[in-house]
Structures are given as C-alpha cells and as structure tokens.
Scaffold this motif. Structure first.
Motif: not given
Length: 871
Positions: A543-570
């Motif tokens: 989970f990563v929070v960006s300065m624009d007030g958005v929470l980002h949910r990411l997944s990380l594969s065994d090979a080290g590949i990042l991808s975003e699986t969801g986000k929400v502005k709070f």
C-alpha cells in the motif's frame, strides 16, 4: 732562623685554617635547629632576630661555597692568609727593629705562598667544574631542553571517513645531550684573581633539539600503530602505517596520489621530519592525503567498531514500528507524566527527531546530539555526539544494541544503546549544485542491512537523491542508486521478499533487487510519494499513499514485477504513512472540507481515514468532540492535517487510534473505532502549544511519547494507572501482532531481553569508551617519561628495560638534584614548618646550643692562641 720561623708560620697558618673551617662547619650545623628552636620556644623578637642572624651568616657562607665551586678553596685560603698577615704585624710591633724587618720579610713570603695556594685551589676548582681548554662536556639530561608538543595521525576508517587514528597526543621531548664550550682555563701559575674571573666566565650551551622524527617515533611506540619507518640516506622516512580499522597497510597510492604527508602547525612541511626542529607548542600531523591538499577535515567522533553492545529489547524500535501495540494505552482520562524541553521553541536551526523506546530509555536526537532519557522522569542520562546535525525529519531505528541515526549530508551513524559510543558512520554523499543531500526518509531494516533515501530539496521541491543500502555490522555502504530527477522526501522503503520497494518525489514506485539495488520494475502513481510503503500478505501486497490523497494497492510478483490492483481517494492531500490492523488501514491527511475564514482564507479540516484493505471502502473522521477538525490560532480557525503515522492499540476488544495534527494546539487525539468523531485527549499548556508533524511512540506501560514544534518532549499516560511513572523493564517484547496483515518495516531488529539494568549505571556522556581498554583512536596520555633525541633509526628495542623502573629512576634523580640545589633555601622553612611537631624533641635543644658553643669555643681558642703568641 728565618727558615725555622717560615716553617712555623706555615704550621700556624694550617692550624688557623683548620680552626676557621671548624667554626664555619659548627655554625652551619647549628643553622637549621637554631631557627626551629627559636620558633618552637616562642622567643621574643630580639632573640629570634639574633638567632636568625647567626643562621643567615652560616647560610651565606654555605651558599657562597656552593655557588662558586671553582673559587671556594681559593677564597678560604685568602681569608686565612689575611689573618696571618695581621698576626705577623702584631708580632713585629713588640720585637726589635732587626727582628721586625726579618719578620716582615717572612710575612711577605708567607703571604705570597698563601696567594699561590689560593690560585692553585681556584684553578683546580675551575678545571673540575668546566674542563680545560676548548673541550666539550655532556650536560645531564636533567639540564637539557624539554619541550611539549602535540602529534596526531589522520587516516580513513573502514568507511573512508577521515578520523584521528591516535588523537592529539601531548608529549614531552628532551634533548639527549648538550655541549658546553668554555674559555681557556687558567694555568697553575695564574693569580687567584684571574682564576676567580675564569670561574665567573660565561658559557655557551647548545642543546641538540628534538625533531618531528623523534616525536613520530615516540608516538608509534606509545600508540602501538604498526608503521614502517626509519632513517635512510635522505633522513627520516615513513612508508606505511597499518589501519587500526581494516589492517590494510596504507602508503603511496598511485591512483589517488595519497601518501603520509607531514604537516607542522597546519602547514605542509617542505623538509623531512628529521630536519624539523621542534619547540614547545608545535603541532605535528601525519595525514594520509594527496600532495598539495590541506589537512583533511576530521570527524568530531572517532568510531570504536569493537565497542560492546547491550542485549536490550525494544518495544518501539523506530518510526511507525508496525504502529500497533497491546500496551495499556490511556483510554479514558490522561495524565501528563512529564514534559522535557529538548530545545528552545524559537531555535529553528536545531531539528528534533521522533523518539524511540529501547530498554528503559527514551531516545531522541536534537541537532548534533543523541539524548538518552530516563523514561520515568524525562531526565537526560547520557548524551552522544553526532558527526553531523540531523535534518528536519529524522527517523532513528534500533537494532541489535545499536541506535542508528540519519544525519545531514546523506549519512548514517550507529551508536551503542547503553553508552552511546559510536560504532561507525558513513561518509557524506556528494552535494549537487542545488545543495547538500538530506536524510529525510524512514530507515528500513532487513537482511542485515539498513535502507534509506536522501533528497536534495528546498521547502517544497526535490532535485535528486539516492537510495542507499548500508551493512548494519560495519556501516559499509553496500550500494547506492542515484535518482537524478527527484529524491526521497519523507518516503520510506519496504522489504518484500528479495526486493526493496520505495516511492519517490516524481510519483514512481520502484522495486529494486535488495542485494544489488538494480531496478526490476516500477509503476507511476501520478503524484509524489512522501510516505512509507507498507506490506501485507507476506510482501505480495503493498500500500502506497501519494500526496494527492490517494491510497494505492499494488501487487508484487515473485519476479519483482509491480502492478496496481486498486486505489481510492480519501483526502485532499496526504503525507501520512498507513497503519494496518484488523484488515483495515488507518491513515491521515487533510480533508476536502473547509471553513471559509475570510474572503481569501480557507481552513481545511484534518481527517483520519479508515479504509478497508479488501474493498478499499473509506470512512472519514473529520470532527473532534463534535466540532470541525481545525486548528485554533488566537481564536481564529486554521487548517489541520494529520501527517503522522497513526498508532493502533487494541484494549479489551476495542480498537483505539492515536495521532497528532499539524495545527495548534499540538496535542494528542484519540479515535475509538466505530465512533463518529475523535477526541482531543491531551492539550499542552500555553507555553507548549504549537504545530506538530511527529508520530507517537508507545512505551511498555502504555505511556505516549511525542514532540511538537515547541521543542518539548511529552510523556502522557493514563490517569488511572499514572502512566509514565512505571517505566519499562527492559524485557518486554518488541511490537505486537498486526492482525492478519504485515506492516512496512517487518524486520525491526529487536533482540532478546537481558538482565541488564541500565538505570543502575553511572550517567556518562559523549561517547565514553568501555572501561578497561583504550579504544582505537582514543587520545594518548602524556608520555610517561621524556623522550630522548636520538640519531638514526631509533625504534624501541625489546630489551630497553622496564619503563616504570626508568621512570622511577629519572624521577628520583630529578628529586635529588632539586633538593641539592634548594637545600640552603629550604632548610629553615622546613624546620619552621615542622617546629610544632618537633619542639619537644631533645635535638631541637641540643643541636642549636652545641652549634653556638662550638663557634664560641673556636673563637676563644683562636684568641687565646694569638694572645699567647704575642706574649
């Protein structure tokens, strides 16, 4: 007849000379006890003066003899000769004219003989004192020149930081020998006056002064540094010195141009060490540097990598340490346990870190100091010196007996948790055209390493930075990856499997190989990331929070590949690091909602968001005790923002969340999960109300510790249990269960508890070394004995003898000489000082009387003998 009288006259002279000598000796012997006797008896002024005059006369005679050895015998002979002349004149007055003439001739002859004897004696004394002709004689080392100098060796430590390998050692250097050149001595037939003049002649003393080579040799012998040095055909040479940190022998390095360069009083020497004559106050420095460079800037702290570390546990080892606790935090009424002023509120130049809790202590950094505070009282127990000041955000961490502190210049420093002894420090990272590197990010632990980011930044923009990996044991930088576009500002990395994941100020979230730092993948989240990445599901979800007030949910594969699986502005904006507990994320920020304060001014609400980790649904808390969550400055509403990482505590089945807000009054807020609003549970007094970006640290008894911009550190506990008065026991388990998810800094490095009781130790400051051993680089003590000047290679031999015995002998010789020279001046003083203790002793009565009696008897005897001769 004349010969008979001449022989008799000479015998009479000898007798008179013996009598006068006996009289002088008797008066001298009586000097000291006479003075003591007079004072002990409390004699009146006249009696004391009379006795003192007698003692002074004897002392004068003795001093005259000691001060001019070469003329003493001649002077005594001349005195006796004069007395003989007067006696002969008296005899001639009662004899016939013929006899008078004969006696006068005899007297003249006797007078010449006496004068000749005096000249011989004076010449003999002069020869004994100064030698004959132009000869040179050695002067004892006690009379040789002694100077005091300072000497140091500067070289790199294991991490290439320039430190003092020996410190500034103070030492005394003594010339080995001095030569004395005198004028020609008198021949045996010279007059007594000429012989006396010779005794008073000036002498020319030339000392063989010590050199920088002598000081260097003495330093190596004293410090134990392994060095290759000696005397060659061109004088003193210094090839290599073995590093006390790595064991590597450092000498001429063709690649860098570095060698052991000699500096004298801060200036590079243009001659060799054996040609540098020293004087008191000189400072000699050997620095491992390139030709033409100045003396390297030396670290104010000398690392001691082998210093012992405590086996202490920590309940709160670093920033957002899971931010979960089961300690009995205050859930009802709170109590202010203590408030400690760390810095003045008007001092904007000194930055203060977030606190951590280790053993029984609270630790906080302020400026260039690391403070160890008693958790029960808030009093400072120890101070440790930091090699550089901290930046505006400093998030320390504890691991395996070490406190690791981020410093300005993109540096880290590790200190022992008990005595605050520095173990290692990393070198400063290179500055850029926009400024120096700042250490503003979270420190993340894992796999024996600490990961952190830096930024070159102003108030709002970054211009680059680096991500750095440092070995926890040695402080060696294992790798660093430069970010030429943006830096790492308030952000922090998370370890996920074999990868380290971090967001930067450009909005990129990057996965890197944890062992090499090589980039594996990245995603763009659309806005700067100024918070720490947190993980769950064993590091596969982030989970990563960006300065624009958005929470980002990411997944990380065994090979080290990042991808975003969801986000929400709070929130409107956020730099808060989320806390995960019970399948929910608690994160702060600033709301889109505001109060229109004036035509141009809006006061935005602060917000605490509760976000479901699975569905990403959001519940906002933006009211405090039924009122808008805004600040209050002099009765006017101001914007509020929750910048801290919320602390989650589960008590009796209830979930409580504690946080601070960047607005007045700078207190502590609490939210109970399920309520509609939060409460301000602690408000500082008027003098300590200020803005606050810091997060809260929790002690083992549930006490809350935090700082705000007033420069104060607060300890807040439960009124029911009087939190803060109990302190920790040093054996409490670090952190707590985070529910069904994992937190960001998974490896917080807490070690097993120990039976150590740090509160029983005597407070010590400033990197005090362990007792019983001198640490590497510690300043040397003053040399135990004067170091003699020597020629050639003078490395100390194994059979030089016991140093303590030599020291004792020299001290004894010096004491003996000093006593001999001062005997005539101190005898009376000694007697007077000890008169009270010896007034009743028989010798105090007998010796003065005996001395005076001997003198009187001598005078009477001479008078009687002269009278008999007249008759």
């Amino acid at each position: 007849m004349a010969r008979t009288r001449m022989a008799a006259s000479r015998r009479h002279i000898v007798v008179r000379r013996a009598l006068v000598a006996a009289l002088t000796l008797a008066m001298t012997v009586g000097q000291v006890p006479t003075a003591a006797f007079a004072e002990a008896l409390g004699a009146d002024a006249a009696a004391v003066e009379s006795l003192a005059d007698g003692a002074q006369l004897a002392a004068t005679n003795a001093n005259l003899g000691a001060a001019n050895e070469q003329g003493a015998e001649g002077g005594l002979a001349a005195t006796v000769g004069q007395a003989g002349d007067e006696a002969q004149d008296a005899e001639g007055a009662v004899e016939s004219d013929g006899e008078a003439e004969a006696n006068a001739a005899d007297a003249d002859g006797d007078e010449s003989a006496v004068k000749a004897d005096g000249a011989d004696a004076a010449a003999t004394g002069a020869d004994e004192a100064t030698g004959t002709g132009k000869e040179e004689a050695d002067v004892t080392n006690d009379d040789a020149q002694v100077i005091e100098v300072s000497i140091a060796v500067i070289g790199p430590d294991a991490n290439d930081v320039d430190v003092q390998w020996t410190g500034n050692a103070k030492m005394a250097l003594k010339a080995e020998a001095a030569t004395v050149t005198t004028a020609d001595t008198a021949e045996a037939d010279e007059s007594a006056a000429e012989a006396t003049a010779l005794g008073a002649a000036a002498t020319d003393v030339t000392a063989a002064g010590p050199t920088a080579a002598d000081a260097t040799e003495a330093l190596f012998n004293e410090s134990g540094l392994d060095a290759d040095y000696g005397m060659g055909s061109y004088g003193f040479y210094l090839n290599t010195i073995a590093s006390p940190y790595t064991g590597e022998k450092l000498g001429w390095d063709q690649e860098t141009g570095k060698y052991w360069q000699l500096f004298v009083n801060g200036t590079a020497s243009d001659v060799g060490a054996s040609s540098v004559m020293l004087k008191t106050g000189d400072v000699i420095t050997w620095a491992y540097s390139a030709y033409g460079s100045a003396i390297p800037e030396v670290s104010p702290v000398t690392p001691q990598p082998d210093a012992e570390r405590p086996d202490w546990d920590s309940v709160w080892p670093g920033f957002a340490s899971g931010s979960n606790t089961t300690a009995p935090t205050p859930t009802d009424e709170v109590k202010e346990s203590w408030v400690t002023q760390i810095k003045d509120s008007a001092d904007w130049a000194t930055n203060v870190s977030d606190p951590i809790y280790v053993g029984d202590y609270v630790y906080i950094a302020a400026g260039s100091k690391l403070l160890q505070l008693n958790a029960k009282t808030g009093e400072t127990e120890r101070e440790g010196t930091l090699v550089a000041p901290i930046n505006s955000i400093a998030r320390m961490v504890y691991v395996d007996g070490r406190i690791i502190v981020p410093l300005s210049g993109g540096r880290l420093q590790a200190l022992t948790a008990d005595r605050l002894v520095t173990l290692w420090m990393t070198p400063a990272l290179s500055a850029t055209a926009q400024g120096d590197q700042q250490s503003l990010s979270t420190l993340t632990l894992g796999d024996g390493c600490v990961y952190f980011g830096t930024a070159v930044a102003d108030w709002s923009v970054t211009y680059g930075g680096s991500l750095v990996c440092v070995d926890i044991q040695t402080g060696k930088v294992l790798w660093f990856q430069e970010n030429s576009e943006k830096g790492y500002y308030w952000s922090g990395a998370a370890l996920a499997g074999s990868y380290v994941v971090v967001g930067d100020d450009a909005g990129a979230v990057i996965a890197r190989d944890a062992k090499t730092g090589a980039e594996v993948s990245r995603v763009d989240v659309g806005a700067s990331v100024r918070s720490t990445v947190v993980t769950s599901d064993g590091g596969k979800t982030l989970f990563v929070v960006s300065m624009d007030g958005v929470l980002h949910r990411l997944s990380l594969s065994d090979a080290g590949i990042l991808s975003e699986t969801g986000k929400v502005k709070f929130a409107k904006t956020s730099t808060s690091t989320p806390t995960i507990s019970g399948g929910k994320l608690f994160v702060g920020g600033q709301s889109e909602t505001y109060i229109q304060v004036s035509k141009w001014v809006k006061a935005y609400y602060g917000v605490l968001a509760v976000i479901d980790a699975e569905s990403l649904s959001v519940s906002e808390v933006s009211t405090i005790d039924g009122h808008a969550f805004v600040g209050d400055t002099n009765g006017q509403a101001t914007s509020a923002e929750v910048k801290s990482a919320p602390v989650v505590s589960v008590q009796n089945g209830e979930t409580y969340v504690y946080f601070t807000a960047n607005c007045n009054p700078g207190g502590v807020y609490c939210y109970r999960l399920g309520d509609t609003d939060a409460s301000l549970i602690y408000t500082p007094d008027a003098d300590h109300q200020n803005y606050c970006m810091a997060s809260i640290t929790v002690g083992p008894d549930g006490t809350l510790y935090y700082v705000n911009d007033s420069g104060a550190l607060f300890a807040i506990g439960s009124a029911a249990t009087e939190g803060g008065d109990q302190g920790g026991d040093g054996n409490t388990g670090g952190g707590s269960d985070t529910g069904d998810t994992d937190s960001g800094s998974a490896d917080n490095g807490g070690s097993d508890g120990s039976d150590d009781d740090p509160t029983t130790e005597t407070p010590q400051k400033d990197n005090e070394p362990n007792a019983g051993a001198r640490p590497v680089g510690a300043p040397l003590t003053t040399a135990k004995k004067a170091i003699k000047n020597a020629s050639g290679n003078t490395k100390k031999s194994a059979n030089d003898g016991d140093e303590e015995d030599e020291t004792s002998e020299e001290a004894s010789e010096e004491a003996s000489e000093s006593g001999s020279k001062a005997a005539s001046r101190t005898a009376a003083t000694y007697a007077a000082t000890h008169a009270d203790g010896t007034a009743d002793a028989p010798l105090n009565v007998v010796l003065p009387v005996a001395g005076m009696a001997a003198g009187v008897i001598g005078l009477v005897g001479i008078g009687f003998w002269l009278f008999r001769r007249r008759v």
